[in-house]
Design an enzyme around this catalytic site. Structure first.
Site, mmCIF file in Angstrom:
data_model
loop_
_atom_site.group_PDB
_atom_site.id
_atom_site.type_symbol
_atom_site.label_atom_id
_atom_site.label_comp_id
_atom_site.label_asym_id
_atom_site.label_seq_id
_atom_site.Cartn_x
_atom_site.Cartn_y
_atom_site.Cartn_z
ATOM 1 N N LYS A 19 -3.295 21.901 -38.333
ATOM 2 C CA LYS A 19 -3.340 20.667 -39.542
ATOM 3 C C LYS A 19 -3.835 19.256 -39.031
ATOM 4 O O LYS A 19 -4.135 18.329 -39.263
ATOM 5 C CB LYS A 19 -1.408 20.291 -39.889
ATOM 6 C CG LYS A 19 -1.080 19.934 -38.980
ATOM 7 C CD LYS A 19 0.226 20.009 -39.611
ATOM 8 C CE LYS A 19 1.860 19.495 -39.245
ATOM 9 N NZ LYS A 19 1.406 18.015 -38.287
ATOM 10 N N THR A 20 -3.408 19.028 -37.396
ATOM 11 C CA THR A 20 -3.958 17.785 -36.495
ATOM 12 C C THR A 20 -5.346 17.825 -36.786
ATOM 13 O O THR A 20 -5.236 16.527 -37.061
ATOM 14 C CB THR A 20 -2.982 17.905 -35.474
ATOM 15 O OG1 THR A 20 -1.258 17.910 -35.517
ATOM 16 C CG2 THR A 20 -3.085 16.480 -34.460
ATOM 17 N N ASP B 61 1.543 12.579 -42.437
ATOM 18 C CA ASP B 61 1.283 14.258 -41.699
ATOM 19 C C ASP B 61 3.084 14.691 -41.826
ATOM 20 O O ASP B 61 3.596 13.498 -42.269
ATOM 21 C CB ASP B 61 1.317 14.185 -40.162
ATOM 22 C CG ASP B 61 0.970 15.307 -39.271
ATOM 23 O OD1 ASP B 61 1.311 16.118 -40.282
ATOM 24 O OD2 ASP B 61 1.389 14.967 -38.331
ATOM 25 N N GLU B 62 3.251 15.867 -42.056
ATOM 26 C CA GLU B 62 4.578 15.772 -41.573
ATOM 27 C C GLU B 62 4.390 15.893 -43.771
ATOM 28 O O GLU B 62 6.392 15.452 -43.395
ATOM 29 C CB GLU B 62 5.797 15.786 -40.200
ATOM 30 C CG GLU B 62 4.602 16.583 -39.318
ATOM 31 C CD GLU B 62 4.812 18.103 -39.705
ATOM 32 O OE1 GLU B 62 5.156 18.883 -39.959
ATOM 33 O OE2 GLU B 62 5.083 18.250 -38.501
ATOM 34 N N GLN C 66 8.451 25.220 -42.868
ATOM 35 C CA GLN C 66 8.899 24.158 -42.437
ATOM 36 C C GLN C 66 9.475 23.014 -43.078
ATOM 37 O O GLN C 66 9.978 22.166 -41.627
ATOM 38 C CB GLN C 66 7.767 24.117 -40.793
ATOM 39 C CG GLN C 66 7.328 24.632 -40.713
ATOM 40 C CD GLN C 66 6.264 24.719 -39.772
ATOM 41 O OE1 GLN C 66 6.644 24.027 -38.215
ATOM 42 N NE2 GLN C 66 4.948 25.096 -39.988
ATOM 43 N N ARG D 185 7.365 29.005 -33.315
ATOM 44 C CA ARG D 185 6.694 28.686 -31.801
ATOM 45 C C ARG D 185 6.272 30.053 -31.132
ATOM 46 O O ARG D 185 5.650 28.854 -30.268
ATOM 47 C CB ARG D 185 8.055 27.779 -31.669
ATOM 48 C CG ARG D 185 8.827 27.202 -32.230
ATOM 49 C CD ARG D 185 7.757 26.227 -32.662
ATOM 50 N NE ARG D 185 7.714 26.578 -33.786
ATOM 51 C CZ ARG D 185 6.587 25.431 -34.689
ATOM 52 N NH1 ARG D 185 5.922 24.959 -33.772
ATOM 53 N NH2 ARG D 185 6.191 26.308 -35.976
#
Length: 751
Positions: free
Chosen positions: A32-33, A224-225, A255, A614
């Protein structure tokens, strides 16, 4: 635009769509970044001026990483004009620019959580309220909740539901505390983190011309997020996007784990309700984890009802199954996890920094720390005391804050007698009482002690005058001296440096190093400002940056080879080759406080999903049959979430809580050497046959002397039955009284 060739098809389509609102659902590890940074670069290449692009993140670290990538794509001279940063940093920038409309000055202080709590504690004391009933952290949380829902102090006291809730919680004066807290912050020219959101909303509501200015300025908005946004953030973004309707939000509803901070998952789930014409893009290829880890995580999160469905997949190797570790006690859990860490390090050549142990609550770290220390495995606690929370750093920054904002009463309170200058607590109390009596600020009293009849003698008055003159002198230099020059002058004249260099004790050496590190940070800030805007940095500017740093921004211990211990919440956004998720038991994970509703339970499941994703190569899940919590040993069952994972992706122990149980276990012998990676030697302990009856007749009569491999020798003092299982009460002397389930207790009868 050759850089677009580096994207997969879904990523590229989401980057190239810039004609209207878009929602990008980005699965864990799906890049996504990269999508965010490439979209910004794409917008610039398509002719959008960087100064018209607003990009909002949740950490400075994320913003910094994005800017570094954009620099490489479009060049530093272009990217420097982007409006990019955290919600709080961007909004405080707007609030400082528009200070004339807010009632604050452009140099207002930003209170951190500790400053806010300190002020609330003072108000509780002034109101003569019981601080056991009105716990400062609980009151702080209540005020934060109100601000994030855009409830001002006046509106709070007029809200019948809130008043009833406070009354039923036996804290009917929370509204009064909130009211005084707001007044005192105003008086101190200070905002807390939540004010940065509340005041921006109020600015845009009360001054439509200011809102129109920023609506016209920002022709494209990226967030973002987005699943972590709260109501206040959602509303600001919505207002800013009303003019151009060109907004792209990126996030993953799977998330969304921060409802306790006010995050509202509905913001992402119902994005199309706000922007009906929005296009939906899904990033489903995971570049981080093995197929097994991705498939296991999918099978888990698939049990949630509230979600935007997607199928995350991996094209990496299959990898090993997730290994479930079943142990008898939390102490054994620490040893078993440590042994597996050492095995990964020794046999699989994992560096320690490639390994993380994640837990639901901070208190779980103790047994892990004990085991790691005893086996000489290096570790670090992530999210522990950060650099900027150390006393000497907070003291030094308090001087900087007071110099920049003479009304900052929390800063003044902290350093008026540090280093000691003979201004005691009694004098400080007189200052504050006098200020409140005359409804003015403490600095006004210091400026004219005679006018306000401050009841102090001549000697104390001179000490107060000397302190005031020193701060005033530096305050007049804010606009003429760069941040580093002014900071150096302050730490010398105030005595902070002299105090740290009194002797060469280990404590003072550490303080010296930390203060020097702070000055280095200010020097770096100066250099960065010179490079970016061709002007040296100011001390208020440096304070603005520092006040908004998060744990991820201040955690500098990322290169040393140490195992990382952290909560699952803190782990979001990070990745490790191997991850241990410990304490997977009912009432712990999921938390007993989160099983009251399906919505709460689904957030706990999302938290477990975050923990699993993770891991890049190896994932371990451990659960214990008994755990020492709240002063006593509690028996526990494996978490329901383990059963939510498709069994194909798990390696289950025979004695796991899901299969027949054995009455044997292995525990490490005392180490015979000190090498942290030496193979462990084990002794198998097998309990003598103890018949467990279901007739209600005790197998171990009162008075029986038994031996337990953890608690030692004890005497049976009673027994009881529940669901056909016998529980024995045993007095282990200095180890206390324990309630043990007989079939798991591993007892040896010795008399």
């Amino acid at each position: 635009m050759d850089f677009l060739n580096e994207l997969n098809q879904n990523q590229r389509e989401s980057v190239e769509y810039i004609d209207g609102p878009s929602l990008v659902i980005a699965g864990a590890g799906s890049g996504k970044t990269r999508v965010l940074t490439y979209k910004i670069a794409y917008l610039i290449k398509k002719g959008l001026a960087p100064s018209t692009i607003l990009a909002l993140t949740f950490t400075n670290k994320a913003a910094r990483e994005m800017r570094e990538r954009i620099d490489k794509l479009v060049g530093e001279q272009t990217s420097r004009y982007l409006w990019m940063g955290t919600f709080h940093s961007v909004f405080q920038r707007i609030l400082r620019r528009e200070a004339e409309h807010t009632g604050y000055t452009k140099n207002f202080t930003i209170y951190d959580a500790a400053d806010s709590r300190s002020l609330i504690k003072s108000i509780i004391k002034e109101l003569k309220l019981d601080d056991k009933q009105y716990k400062p952290n609980i009151v702080q949380s209540r005020i934060s909740f109100a601000k994030n829902n855009l409830i001002t102090n006046q509106a709070y006291k007029e809200n019948t539901d809130l008043m009833k809730a406070d009354a039923s919680a036996r804290t009917p004066y929370v509204g009064d505390i909130y009211h005084l807290y707001t007044q005192r912050c105003r008086q101190a020219d200070a905002m807390d983190f939540d004010d940065l959101l509340l005041q921006t909303n109020l600015l845009f509501r009360n001054h439509p011309e200011v809102l129109a200015t920023y609506q016209n300025r920002f022709s494209f908005i990226l967030v973002d997020e987005y699943q972590d946004t709260n109501f206040a953030q959602y509303l600001i973004v919505k207002k800013l996007a009303e003019c151009h309707h060109r907004i792209s939000v990126v996030g993953d509803d799977a998330q969304s784990i921060y409802s306790f901070r006010g995050a509202n998952i509905d913001n992402i789930l119902k994005f199309k309700n706000t922007y009906p014409e929005a296009k939906l893009f899904k990033l489903e290829q995971n570049y981080r984890s093995t197929k097994t880890i991705v498939n296991a995580a999918n099978s888990l999160i698939g049990k949630n009802k509230e979600q935007i469905r997607k199928t995350v997949y991996s094209e990496k190797e299959d990898g090993n199954p997730i290994k479930v570790l079943s142990v008898f006690t939390d102490l054994e859990e620490g040893w078993v996890v440590t042994d597996h860490i050492i095995e990964l390090h020794r046999s699989r050549h994992f560096q320690y920094k490639d390994i993380a142990a994640l837990y639901r609550t901070n208190s779980q770290s103790r047994v892990l720390e004990d085991a790691l220390r005893r086996q000489q495995v290096p570790y670090r606690i992530y999210g522990g005391l950060s650099f900027y929370q150390r006393k000497e750093i907070k003291d030094t920054i308090a001087y900087f804050r007071l110099v920049c904002n003479l009304n900052d009463e929390e800063a003044l309170k902290r350093i008026i007698n540090y280093p000691a200058r003979g201004i005691g607590e009694t004098t400080v109390n007189k200052l504050f009482v006098t200020a409140q009596l005359h409804n003015t600020g403490v600095w006004d009293v210091l400026r004219d002690m005679l006018k306000y009849n401050l009841p102090v003698n001549g000697g104390i008055a001179k000490k107060l005058t000397d302190f005031r003159n020193m701060i005033d002198l530096f305050h007049r230099q804010i606009d003429t001296q760069d941040a580093y020059t002014l900071a150096m002058a302050i730490v010398k004249a105030s005595g902070v440096i002299g105090d740290a260099f009194l002797d060469r004790s280990p404590e003072n050496l550490s303080r010296q190093e930390n203060i020097q590190e702070l000055l280095s940070a200010i020097h770096e800030y100066n250099d960065r400002q010179l490079a970016e805007i061709a002007l040296p940095g100011s001390l208020p500017g440096f304070l603005s940056e520092v006040s908004l740093l998060t744990d991820q921004d201040t955690d500098k211990d990322t290169e040393s080879d140490k195992v990382t211990l952290m909560t699952v919440h803190a782990a979001k956004g990070l990745e490790f080759r191997a991850v241990f998720i410990v304490g997977m038991e009912e009432d712990l994970f999921p938390s007993s406080f989160s099983t009251g509703s399906e919505r709460e339970l689904e957030e706990e499941r999302r938290l477990f999903y975050v923990a699993i994703t993770r891991a890049e190569e190896q994932c371990f899940i451990s659960h214990s049959k008994s755990r020492f919590r709240n002063g006593k040993t509690n028996f526990s069952n494996p978490s329901r979430f383990i059963k939510d994972i498709d069994a194909r992706y798990l390696e289950m122990p025979f004695d796991s809580g899901f299969h027949a149980r054995q009455l044997t276990q292995t525990i490490p012998q005392k180490k015979k050497d000190n090498h942290p990676t030496s193979p462990k030697r084990f002794t198998k302990i097998t309990s003598p046959s103890i018949e467990v009856t279901s007739s209600g007749q005790a197998s171990l009569p009162t008075g029986t002397v038994v031996k337990h491999n953890i608690f030692g020798t004890g005497t049976v003092i009673g027994s009881s039955f529940a669901d056909g299982n016998e529980k024995v009460e045993i007095d282990f002397g200095q180890k206390g009284k324990k309630s043990l389930l007989l079939k798991f207790a591993k007892l040896e009868i010795i008399g």
